[in-house]
Design an enzyme around this catalytic site. Structure first.
Site, mmCIF file in Angstrom:
data_model
loop_
_atom_site.group_PDB
_atom_site.id
_atom_site.type_symbol
_atom_site.label_atom_id
_atom_site.label_comp_id
_atom_site.label_asym_id
_atom_site.label_seq_id
_atom_site.Cartn_x
_atom_site.Cartn_y
_atom_site.Cartn_z
ATOM 1 N N HIS A 62 0.834 -1.200 0.000
ATOM 2 C CA HIS A 62 0.000 0.000 0.000
ATOM 3 C C HIS A 62 0.869 1.250 0.000
ATOM 4 O O HIS A 62 1.696 1.421 0.883
ATOM 5 C CB HIS A 62 -0.921 0.018 1.228
ATOM 6 C CG HIS A 62 -2.085 -0.923 1.107
ATOM 7 N ND1 HIS A 62 -3.228 -0.801 1.850
ATOM 8 C CD2 HIS A 62 -2.277 -1.996 0.302
ATOM 9 C CE1 HIS A 62 -4.086 -1.757 1.516
ATOM 10 N NE2 HIS A 62 -3.523 -2.501 0.589
ATOM 11 N N TYR A 71 -9.180 5.002 7.751
ATOM 12 C CA TYR A 71 -9.271 5.372 9.165
ATOM 13 C C TYR A 71 -10.315 6.478 9.261
ATOM 14 O O TYR A 71 -10.098 7.575 8.745
ATOM 15 C CB TYR A 71 -7.932 5.899 9.682
ATOM 16 C CG TYR A 71 -6.834 4.857 9.822
ATOM 17 C CD1 TYR A 71 -6.083 4.434 8.727
ATOM 18 C CD2 TYR A 71 -6.529 4.311 11.077
ATOM 19 C CE1 TYR A 71 -5.067 3.494 8.873
ATOM 20 C CE2 TYR A 71 -5.515 3.369 11.229
ATOM 21 C CZ TYR A 71 -4.789 2.962 10.130
ATOM 22 O OH TYR A 71 -3.785 2.037 10.272
ATOM 23 N N PRO A 124 -3.624 0.168 19.012
ATOM 24 C CA PRO A 124 -3.401 -0.340 17.655
ATOM 25 C C PRO A 124 -3.558 0.691 16.534
ATOM 26 O O PRO A 124 -3.254 0.388 15.380
ATOM 27 C CB PRO A 124 -4.440 -1.460 17.516
ATOM 28 C CG PRO A 124 -5.464 -1.177 18.554
ATOM 29 C CD PRO A 124 -4.782 -0.468 19.667
ATOM 30 N N LYS A 180 1.630 -0.257 15.106
ATOM 31 C CA LYS A 180 3.052 -0.265 15.437
ATOM 32 C C LYS A 180 3.537 -1.471 16.254
ATOM 33 O O LYS A 180 4.746 -1.722 16.319
ATOM 34 C CB LYS A 180 3.404 1.005 16.254
ATOM 35 C CG LYS A 180 3.391 2.271 15.439
ATOM 36 C CD LYS A 180 4.676 2.410 14.657
ATOM 37 C CE LYS A 180 4.600 3.436 13.560
ATOM 38 N NZ LYS A 180 4.199 2.876 12.260
ATOM 39 N N TYR A 201 3.892 6.711 10.099
ATOM 40 C CA TYR A 201 3.125 5.520 9.740
ATOM 41 C C TYR A 201 4.001 4.487 9.038
ATOM 42 O O TYR A 201 3.881 3.287 9.281
ATOM 43 C CB TYR A 201 1.935 5.911 8.840
ATOM 44 C CG TYR A 201 0.906 4.818 8.708
ATOM 45 C CD1 TYR A 201 -0.037 4.604 9.703
ATOM 46 C CD2 TYR A 201 0.889 3.980 7.597
ATOM 47 C CE1 TYR A 201 -0.975 3.590 9.601
ATOM 48 C CE2 TYR A 201 -0.046 2.965 7.474
ATOM 49 C CZ TYR A 201 -0.974 2.775 8.486
ATOM 50 O OH TYR A 201 -1.890 1.769 8.380
#
Ligand code: RFL
Ligand code: PHB
Length: 390
Positions: A72, A201, A293, A297, A385
């Site tokens: 991704h 998200y 979560p 990570k 990220y």
């Protein structure tokens, strides 16, 4: 039984460490309290950072990941009915993440260990680490009804948040830093195609939601729920209806429904145990730290810890110097705290805290607008990220 490195726990941390040591020609024994099927089926993480992907490939454990994993280059943030794509690759000079489930990483590492590596004992529960501050630490464990001892040069506690190894660190030396959240995540696995080709998200007024995936035909979805929620109290219909509300967009796209095959609630916490080393006992992964979560990570931090330990042990063999082993804890903790910061910030950005004041809600909105409109703010998110260096 005697070995160089006694590894307690066969989650991603323990299994990868065993693989790294095997490749370096250092012998190790892995003790795992559960059976193989349990370890291979425990649903958890889904996102591997670029650095984790590189480590798995270099360890000869990346073949199926490269075939079946989904690369991704971006993620979508969604709020107030609008989509904001974070171009991970474009903002970080080409870094991306890999969607490949923790269950699959564990299956691959277990198969390699059993075929090529040293002993991996299932249903072998560690009871205690003894003499950690000497040159001959020992792990007492129970296997097939009998109590046994594993004598080691080093012990690595990879036994997760509920493990026993960190109890060997004297209370007077240990410090715990923690935050618990008044909400958790209700996670479901569904036989339905993913809502979107990237992770979504969503920060909705009714609470956070996340749309992830396991394959082109299996979705992994999460809903923010009050702490202590019983997963069984949510009917499948109620769950889909709530997911549809939280992912709503002006263009009317909603996740496809399908049979739900698993449902469970995960509590959210930030938690760090310092130090991560006591004598010849080293803690790695969830045994030493937990992140909520939201930042994806946890597994990636576990990988960083065991890479740091393996590197330090190889350095000792090559140079005779203990320097990297001695600095194991501060080296790991620098990266751990960056991940703690990132995970706490992303959690605050996207969740609806039940006790948020109107002032805090306005601040949250301003933070979201900043990320949607300022390249530097989006780049900072993308850097975090895709991961901090090992
Ligand atoms: P694990 O995976 O908990 O493994 C510990 C192992 O030790 C065994 N054990 C013992 N063995 C012998 N003797 C004893 N006394 C023992 N006590 C325990 C256990 O049976 C187990 O096999 O820890 P490890 O290896 O440190 O790995 C950590 C990760 O599992 C964890 O951080 C991640 O799953 C967190 N996480 C995520 N991380 C990511 O990097 N990306 C994600 O997308 C992501 N999503 C998640 C997550 C965790 C979640 N949950 C359920 C907590 C999503 C969720 C919902
Ligand atoms: C998952 O796919 O399980 C997943 C993805 C991203 C997260 C957490 C979990 O932040």
């Amino acid at each position: 039984m005697r070995t160089t490195v006694g590894i307690v726990g066969a989650g991603p941390a323990g299994l990868l460490l065993a693989r790294l040591l095997h490749r370096a020609g250092i012998d190790a024994v892995v003790l795992e309290s559960r059976d193989r099927a349990y370890v291979e089926q425990r649903q958890r993480a889904g996102v591997l950072e670029q650095g984790t992907v590189d480590v798995l490939r270099a360890a000869g454990a990346g073949e199926r990941m490269d075939r079946e994993g989904l690369r991704h280059d971006g993620v979508e943030l969604r709020w107030a009915g609008r989509r904001h794509r974070i171009d991970l690759a474009g903002l970080t000079g080409g870094r991306s993440v890999m969607v490949y489930a923790q269950t699959e990483v564990c299956k691959d590492l277990i198969a390699l260990q059993l075929a090529e590596g040293g002993p991996l004992l299932f249903e072998a529960r560690a009871l205690a680490v003894e003499d950690a501050d000497t040159e001959r630490p020992r792990v007492r464990f129970r296997h097939r009804g009998a109590e046994e001892v594993l004598e080691c040069d080093y012990v690595v506690g990879c036994d997760g948040f509920r493990g026993v190894t960190r109890r060997a660190v004297p209370a007077a030396l240990a410090q715990v830093f923690e935050r618990t959240y008044p909400f958790g995540w209700l996670g479901v696995l569904a036989d339905a195609p993913p809502a979107h080709d990237e992770l979504v998200y969503a920060g909705h007024d009714r609470g956070f939601a996340l749309a992830s995936m396991r394959s082109p035909s299996v979705s992994r979805l999460y809903l923010q729920v009050p702490a202590g929620t019983d997963a069984a109290a949510w009917s499948d219909d109620a769950l889909w209806a709530e997911l549809e509300r939280r992912f709503e967009t002006a263009d009317g796209a909603v996740p496809a429904r399908g049979p739900i095959t698993q449902k469970s609630v995960t509590p959210m916490r930030s938690w760090v145990h310092e130090p991560m080393r006591y004598g010849r006992l080293h803690l790695a992964g969830d045994a030493a730290h937990i992140v909520p979560p939201t930042g994806a990570k946890g597994l990636n931090l576990a990988v960083g810890d065991v890479v740091t330990f393996a590197r330090a042990l190889v350095h000792r063999r090559e140079t005779g110097s203990d320097a990297l082993l001695t600095s194991y804890s501060p080296t790991c903790l620098r990266r751990v705290w960056q991940a703690e910061r990132f995970s706490a910030d992303l959690t605050a950005l996207l969740h609806r805290a039940p006790d948020a004041t109107p002032f805090e809600l306005r601040l949250q909105r301003a933070r979201r607008e900043r990320i949607a409109s300022c390249r530097a703010a989006a780049a900072d998110l993308a850097e975090g990220y895709t991961g901090f260096p090992f």
